[in-house]
Motif scaffolding. Sequence first.
Motif, PDB file in Angstrom:
ATOM      1  N   ASN A  40      44.313  46.379  59.677  1.00 56.99           N
ATOM      2  CA  ASN A  40      45.736  46.660  59.446  1.00 56.99           C
ATOM      3  C   ASN A  40      46.260  46.095  58.123  1.00 56.99           C
ATOM      4  N   LEU A  41      45.339  45.754  57.224  1.00 56.72           N
ATOM      5  CA  LEU A  41      45.716  45.381  55.866  1.00 56.72           C
ATOM      6  C   LEU A  41      45.220  46.466  54.913  1.00 56.72           C
ATOM      7  N   THR A  42      45.939  46.687  53.816  1.00 57.30           N
ATOM      8  CA  THR A  42      45.505  47.666  52.822  1.00 57.30           C
ATOM      9  C   THR A  42      44.173  47.224  52.231  1.00 57.30           C
ATOM     10  N   LYS A  43      43.239  48.153  52.165  1.00 55.33           N
ATOM     11  CA  LYS A  43      41.897  47.822  51.655  1.00 55.33           C
ATOM     12  C   LYS A  43      41.834  48.046  50.142  1.00 55.33           C
ATOM     13  N   VAL A  44      41.345  47.025  49.411  1.00 48.83           N
ATOM     14  CA  VAL A  44      41.175  47.135  47.964  1.00 48.83           C
ATOM     15  C   VAL A  44      39.767  47.629  47.666  1.00 48.83           C
ATOM     16  N   ILE A  45      39.668  48.712  46.884  1.00 49.58           N
ATOM     17  CA  ILE A  45      38.361  49.241  46.499  1.00 49.58           C
ATOM     18  C   ILE A  45      37.842  48.486  45.278  1.00 49.58           C
ATOM     19  N   THR A  46      38.697  48.350  44.266  1.00 45.24           N
ATOM     20  CA  THR A  46      38.335  47.581  43.070  1.00 45.24           C
ATOM     21  C   THR A  46      39.608  47.262  42.290  1.00 45.24           C
ATOM     22  N   SER A  47      39.462  46.516  41.204  1.00 44.11           N
ATOM     23  CA  SER A  47      40.611  46.232  40.341  1.00 44.11           C
ATOM     24  C   SER A  47      40.220  46.473  38.885  1.00 44.11           C
ATOM     25  N   CYS A  48      41.211  46.751  38.054  1.00 42.46           N
ATOM     26  CA  CYS A  48      40.999  46.956  36.617  1.00 42.46           C
ATOM     27  C   CYS A  48      41.910  45.989  35.883  1.00 42.46           C
ATOM     28  N   SER A  49      41.356  45.270  34.912  1.00 48.81           N
ATOM     29  CA  SER A  49      42.189  44.267  34.244  1.00 48.81           C
ATOM     30  C   SER A  49      41.756  44.030  32.801  1.00 48.81           C
ATOM     31  N   ASN A  50      42.707  44.179  31.891  1.00 46.40           N
ATOM     32  CA  ASN A  50      42.550  43.668  30.532  1.00 46.40           C
ATOM     33  C   ASN A  50      43.925  43.209  30.060  1.00 46.40           C
ATOM     34  N   LEU A  51      44.055  42.858  28.784  1.00 49.94           N
ATOM     35  CA  LEU A  51      45.328  42.304  28.315  1.00 49.94           C
ATOM     36  C   LEU A  51      46.494  43.276  28.442  1.00 49.94           C
ATOM     37  N   ASP A  52      46.203  44.574  28.294  1.00 50.40           N
ATOM     38  CA  ASP A  52      47.277  45.569  28.277  1.00 50.40           C
ATOM     39  C   ASP A  52      47.414  46.373  29.564  1.00 50.40           C
ATOM     40  N   PHE A  53      46.471  46.220  30.454  1.00 54.23           N
ATOM     41  CA  PHE A  53      46.472  47.089  31.649  1.00 54.23           C
ATOM     42  C   PHE A  53      45.946  46.341  32.869  1.00 54.23           C
ATOM     43  N   LYS A  54      46.711  46.408  33.946  1.00 48.57           N
ATOM     44  CA  LYS A  54      46.265  45.778  35.193  1.00 48.57           C
ATOM     45  C   LYS A  54      46.572  46.728  36.348  1.00 48.57           C
ATOM     46  N   ALA A  55      45.574  46.978  37.174  1.00 53.10           N
ATOM     47  CA  ALA A  55      45.763  47.897  38.304  1.00 53.10           C
ATOM     48  C   ALA A  55      44.842  47.543  39.450  1.00 53.10           C
ATOM     49  N   LEU A  56      45.302  47.854  40.646  1.00 53.16           N
ATOM     50  CA  LEU A  56      44.474  47.731  41.846  1.00 53.16           C
ATOM     51  C   LEU A  56      44.159  49.137  42.341  1.00 53.16           C
ATOM     52  N   VAL A  57      42.905  49.376  42.685  1.00 50.64           N
ATOM     53  CA  VAL A  57      42.515  50.658  43.268  1.00 50.64           C
ATOM     54  C   VAL A  57      42.418  50.454  44.768  1.00 50.64           C
ATOM     55  N   LEU A  58      43.293  51.144  45.511  1.00 47.98           N
ATOM     56  CA  LEU A  58      43.444  50.911  46.944  1.00 47.98           C
ATOM     57  C   LEU A  58      43.073  52.150  47.760  1.00 47.98           C
ATOM     58  N   GLU A  59      42.758  51.900  49.019  1.00 45.72           N
ATOM     59  CA  GLU A  59      42.539  52.990  49.961  1.00 45.72           C
ATOM     60  C   GLU A  59      43.833  53.814  50.049  1.00 45.72           C
ATOM     61  N   TYR A  60      43.697  55.127  50.008  1.00 41.82           N
ATOM     62  CA  TYR A  60      44.874  56.008  50.023  1.00 41.82           C
ATOM     63  C   TYR A  60      45.413  56.168  51.446  1.00 41.82           C
ATOM     64  N   MET A  61      46.726  56.078  51.577  1.00 40.87           N
ATOM     65  CA  MET A  61      47.378  56.226  52.877  1.00 40.87           C
ATOM     66  C   MET A  61      48.191  57.526  52.893  1.00 40.87           C
ATOM     67  N   PRO A  62      47.626  58.600  53.475  1.00 42.58           N
ATOM     68  CA  PRO A  62      48.235  59.937  53.357  1.00 42.58           C
ATOM     69  C   PRO A  62      49.613  60.089  53.986  1.00 42.58           C
ATOM     70  N   ASN A  63      49.968  59.242  54.954  1.00 38.33           N
ATOM     71  CA  ASN A  63      51.267  59.402  55.607  1.00 38.33           C
ATOM     72  C   ASN A  63      52.370  58.533  55.014  1.00 38.33           C
ATOM     73  N   GLY A  64      52.074  57.898  53.883  1.00 37.55           N
ATOM     74  CA  GLY A  64      53.129  57.171  53.168  1.00 37.55           C
ATOM     75  C   GLY A  64      53.613  55.928  53.899  1.00 37.55           C
ATOM     76  N   THR A  65      54.891  55.623  53.708  1.00 31.77           N
ATOM     77  CA  THR A  65      55.443  54.368  54.223  1.00 31.77           C
ATOM     78  C   THR A  65      56.209  54.560  55.538  1.00 31.77           C
ATOM     79  N   LEU A  66      56.344  53.469  56.264  1.00 32.49           N
ATOM     80  CA  LEU A  66      57.187  53.474  57.461  1.00 32.49           C
ATOM     81  C   LEU A  66      58.621  53.803  57.073  1.00 32.49           C
TER      82      LEU A  66
END
Length: 273
Positions: free
Chosen positions: A43-69
Amino acid sequence: MVYKGILKDGIIFAAKVFNVQLEGAFKSFDTECEILRNLRHRNLTKVITSCSNLDFKALVLEYMPNGTLDKWLYSHNLFLNLLQRLDIMIDVASAMDYLHNGYLMPVVHCDLKPSNVLLDEEMVGHVSDFGIAKMLGAGEASFIQTRTIATIGYIAPEYGQDGIVSTRCDVYSFGILMMETFTRKRPSDDTFTGEWSIQRWVSDSFPGEIHKVVDSNLVQPGDEQIDAKMQCLLSVVELALNCTLVTPDARIGMKDALSKLKKIRLQLVNCQH
């Protein structure tokens, strides 16, 4: 910002890109990486990987097709029935119990609200966004102090006033989340001003007038299950009130809240058969 992406093999993912121009973005990214790298729960969002350098930071997460509560509560063309809402609250409580009690060091989410609860293709709830979460540390005091402020309306009094963060802050937010889920009214609604809050509104209606505050779509006149549903809603509201008591130590713990929710669900299901 969160973007949807598709890999060559057809796997869909979500990319959460941090605005590095914003103050605190680096710290928020580091916190999410640190916490989500070590935590594993359905029941926690699963992280696939992360991308990080000085100008760009992102988390690659499992996609949740039904959006938010949040989307499901407030979109005119979407509807969650009583059992679905109960199941999502059990999913959230399971995640929070794991964060508080199932890991080496207690983790306080600090920003529990409907927009941070994501729903997968089976409508299973996943808690997301750990940008301001706090790790309490093994064997240390059961609280820490912070200047980071979470979303108004969901914050426990001791957090909002003194910056004191403990697992009981999440319990308070969870209580507000439950109230919102079953009343379909935001704690930031214009009707709540001064001392008048969603907690007071719900508390003043309990137990005799909760039919006036719960989402009217959940219990329709002539419904054969109306008694069972009202009993379920009474139990849910009582639990939410026990989560939002002013004194932190008086609040129910997350493990007990999860146990109570499972019992409420069992009673509802048994009455429907």
